[in-house]
Structure formats: structure tokens, C-alpha cells
Motif scaffolding. Structure first.
Motif, PDB file in Angstrom:
ATOM      1  N   GLY A   1      -9.431   0.335   4.483  1.00 47.54           N
ATOM      2  CA  GLY A   1      -8.948   1.544   3.831  1.00 47.54           C
ATOM      3  C   GLY A   1      -8.021   1.231   2.679  1.00 47.54           C
ATOM      4  N   SER A   2      -7.165   0.240   2.865  1.00 43.67           N
ATOM      5  CA  SER A   2      -6.223  -0.147   1.814  1.00 43.67           C
ATOM      6  C   SER A   2      -6.948  -0.661   0.585  1.00 43.67           C
ATOM      7  N   LEU A   3      -7.979  -1.460   0.794  1.00 47.52           N
ATOM      8  CA  LEU A   3      -8.762  -1.982  -0.317  1.00 47.52           C
ATOM      9  C   LEU A   3      -9.526  -0.872  -1.025  1.00 47.52           C
ATOM     10  N   THR A   4      -9.990   0.109  -0.251  1.00 55.33           N
ATOM     11  CA  THR A   4     -10.662   1.267  -0.845  1.00 55.33           C
ATOM     12  C   THR A   4      -9.712   2.021  -1.757  1.00 55.33           C
ATOM     13  N   LEU A   5      -8.498   2.221  -1.293  1.00 57.08           N
ATOM     14  CA  LEU A   5      -7.490   2.897  -2.104  1.00 57.08           C
ATOM     15  C   LEU A   5      -7.232   2.138  -3.398  1.00 57.08           C
ATOM     16  N   ALA A   6      -7.106   0.817  -3.289  1.00 53.09           N
ATOM     17  CA  ALA A   6      -6.823  -0.007  -4.470  1.00 53.09           C
ATOM     18  C   ALA A   6      -7.936   0.096  -5.502  1.00 53.09           C
ATOM     19  N   VAL A   7      -9.183   0.110  -5.044  1.00 47.10           N
ATOM     20  CA  VAL A   7     -10.321   0.195  -5.962  1.00 47.10           C
ATOM     21  C   VAL A   7     -10.424   1.580  -6.593  1.00 47.10           C
ATOM     22  N   CYS A   8     -10.166   2.603  -5.800  1.00 44.57           N
ATOM     23  CA  CYS A   8     -10.305   3.982  -6.289  1.00 44.57           C
ATOM     24  C   CYS A   8      -9.243   4.367  -7.312  1.00 44.57           C
TER      25      CYS A   8
ATOM     26  N   VAL B   1       0.826  -1.210   0.000  1.00 43.03           N
ATOM     27  CA  VAL B   1       0.000   0.000   0.000  1.00 43.03           C
ATOM     28  C   VAL B   1       0.861   1.260   0.000  1.00 43.03           C
ATOM     29  N   ALA B   2       1.852   1.322   0.890  1.00 39.03           N
ATOM     30  CA  ALA B   2       2.703   2.513   0.955  1.00 39.03           C
ATOM     31  C   ALA B   2       3.466   2.709  -0.356  1.00 39.03           C
ATOM     32  N   THR B   3       3.986   1.628  -0.912  1.00 40.45           N
ATOM     33  CA  THR B   3       4.714   1.731  -2.176  1.00 40.45           C
ATOM     34  C   THR B   3       3.783   2.137  -3.306  1.00 40.45           C
ATOM     35  N   THR B   4       2.555   1.643  -3.279  1.00 43.96           N
ATOM     36  CA  THR B   4       1.558   2.047  -4.272  1.00 43.96           C
ATOM     37  C   THR B   4       1.284   3.548  -4.184  1.00 43.96           C
ATOM     38  N   ILE B   5       1.138   4.041  -2.975  1.00 38.48           N
ATOM     39  CA  ILE B   5       0.944   5.486  -2.796  1.00 38.48           C
ATOM     40  C   ILE B   5       2.141   6.247  -3.351  1.00 38.48           C
ATOM     41  N   GLY B   6       3.342   5.753  -3.068  1.00 34.71           N
ATOM     42  CA  GLY B   6       4.553   6.420  -3.532  1.00 34.71           C
ATOM     43  C   GLY B   6       4.638   6.513  -5.039  1.00 34.71           C
ATOM     44  N   VAL B   7       4.380   5.395  -5.737  1.00 33.05           N
ATOM     45  CA  VAL B   7       4.515   5.421  -7.200  1.00 33.05           C
ATOM     46  C   VAL B   7       3.489   6.352  -7.835  1.00 33.05           C
TER      47      VAL B   7
END
Length: 204
Positions: free
Chosen positions: A147-154, A112-118
Motif C-alpha cells: 500500500g505504501s508503494l502504491t501511494l508513492a507511485v500515485c 509514509v505518514a509524513t508524506t501523507i501529512g505534507v
């Protein structure tokens, strides 16, 4: 020149993987509190487990380092080339490197953190909106996984509509990887057995 560019891109992708694969969470937990996060808590080297085992400050350090391992490679790639294909590959390789680390025998964090970073580097507005949705869900439910799954879907939806839409496929792949890594959390959420981040939080 074309061949040289391809070789250079290949080498950069290998470097990106190695940087992203480095288990900062393991290093922070061992150095900070002498705990191997692979053997305690959720047995994960990510920021959430490190925070639970060692304290919030160690979790924040892990979060920032894992975010940086995604942010920096993408920023460098953008500075070197305007190729959407290269950028997409760097995004996917960085996240996959964190999740499937050669240093951890193919295991790793949930990305999740790395996904946010990229995506902060590649698509700032979609990333920020997705993070806001993630935080809102965590505050409402108490579950980091929700929350992490919400981020992934959004993310892929917002990348498609807010741009750059050329990165939509990369966003979809990353979302799929994040959801896959959370498959056990999904099962616990459905069964009402997921542990909330804060004590006394209502079940989602």
C-alpha cells in the motif's frame, strides 16, 4: 528584503528538518510499552512497527504524530509565503528529516505518514486519492508495504494531473525517497517473504 527572505527561509528549513527528525515512534514505544523499536520487529521507528510491538493504539498515536510533523510545517509555510519553491523544499526536507534523522544517526522511518501529512497540506485531493489507493491495496493484499508503494507511485501522477502541478518535482523526489526506504520490503515482496499486516492474508 530579498536577502532577509532567503535567510528566513533557510532558518525555517532547518527548523522543519529538526521537527521532522524527532523520532516520535521511538518516544511512543519507549514510553508506552518500554520497547525500543530499533531493536525489535522490523527495527523501524515508524507507526507499523510500533503497532506490531506495542499495540494498535500506540501505532495510531505514532501515525498521527508523524503525519503532523509533515502537515504543520507545510501549513505554516503556505501561510508565510506563496512561493512554490519554498513549499517544495519544505515538503522534501520534512520527509527527508523523518527518514534520515540526526537524532537517530541518519536513520529513521520510511516516511509514509509524513508524506501523507505534507501533501494533505499542500495538495489535498491528490493526497486523499493516494491514501484511498493505499488503503485499498493494504486491504486486498494484507501488506502495508504494498500500500505504501502504491501511494508513492500515485502521488506524483495525481499531483501533476490534479494540481498543483508546480509541486510535481517535489512529489517525484518524495516518491523516490519512499521507494528507496522500502527497498528491502520490495525484495521480500518479490521473494514472497514479506510479513502481512493481518494473519492469514494472502500473499501479493
Amino acid at each position: 528584503m530579498g536577502f532577509s527572505f532567503v535567510v528566513a527561509c533557510g532558518l525555517y528549513l532547518v527548523l522543519t528538518y529538526l521537527v521532522a527528525a524527532f523520532p516520535f515512534g521511538l518516544a511512543v514505544a519507549l514510553a508506552g510499552c518500554g520497547i525500543d523499536p530499533r531493536l525489535a520487529g522490523s527495527h523501524n521507528t515508524g507507526a507499523t512497527n510500533v503497532a506490531r510491538l506495542c499495540g494498535t493504539r500506540y501505532g495510531v498515536v505514532t501515525l498521527l504524530l508523524d503525519l503532523a510533523k509533515g502537515l504543520v510545517p507545510v501549513l505554516v509555510a503556505r501561510a508565510l509565503s506563496d512561493s512554490a519553491v519554498l513549499l517544495s523544499l519544505v515538503i522534501v526536507v520534512a520527509v527527508a528529516g523523518h527518514m534520515f534523522s540526526a537524532f537517530l544517526y541518519g536513520k529513521g522511518g520510511k516516511g509514509v505518514a509524513t508524506t501523507i501529512g505534507v501533501f494533505l497540506a499542500a495538495a489535498p485531493l491528490p493526497a486523499l486519492v493516494s491514501v484511498a489507493a493505499c488503503v485499498a491495496v493494504i486491504k486486498a493484499t494484507g501488506f502495508v508495504s504494498a500500500g505504501s508503494l502504491t501511494l508513492a507511485v500515485c502521488l506524483p501522477i495525481l499531483v501533476f494531473f490534479l494540481g498543483p502541478c508546480a509541486l510535481t518535482l517535489a512529489a517525484l523526489v518524495v516518491a523516490g525517497l519512499v521507494i528507496y526506504k522500502h527497498r528491502e520490503n520490495i525484495a521480500r515482496l518479490r521473494a514472497g517473504q514479506e510479513k502481512p499486516w493481518r494473519k492469514g492474508a494472502a500473499a501479493a
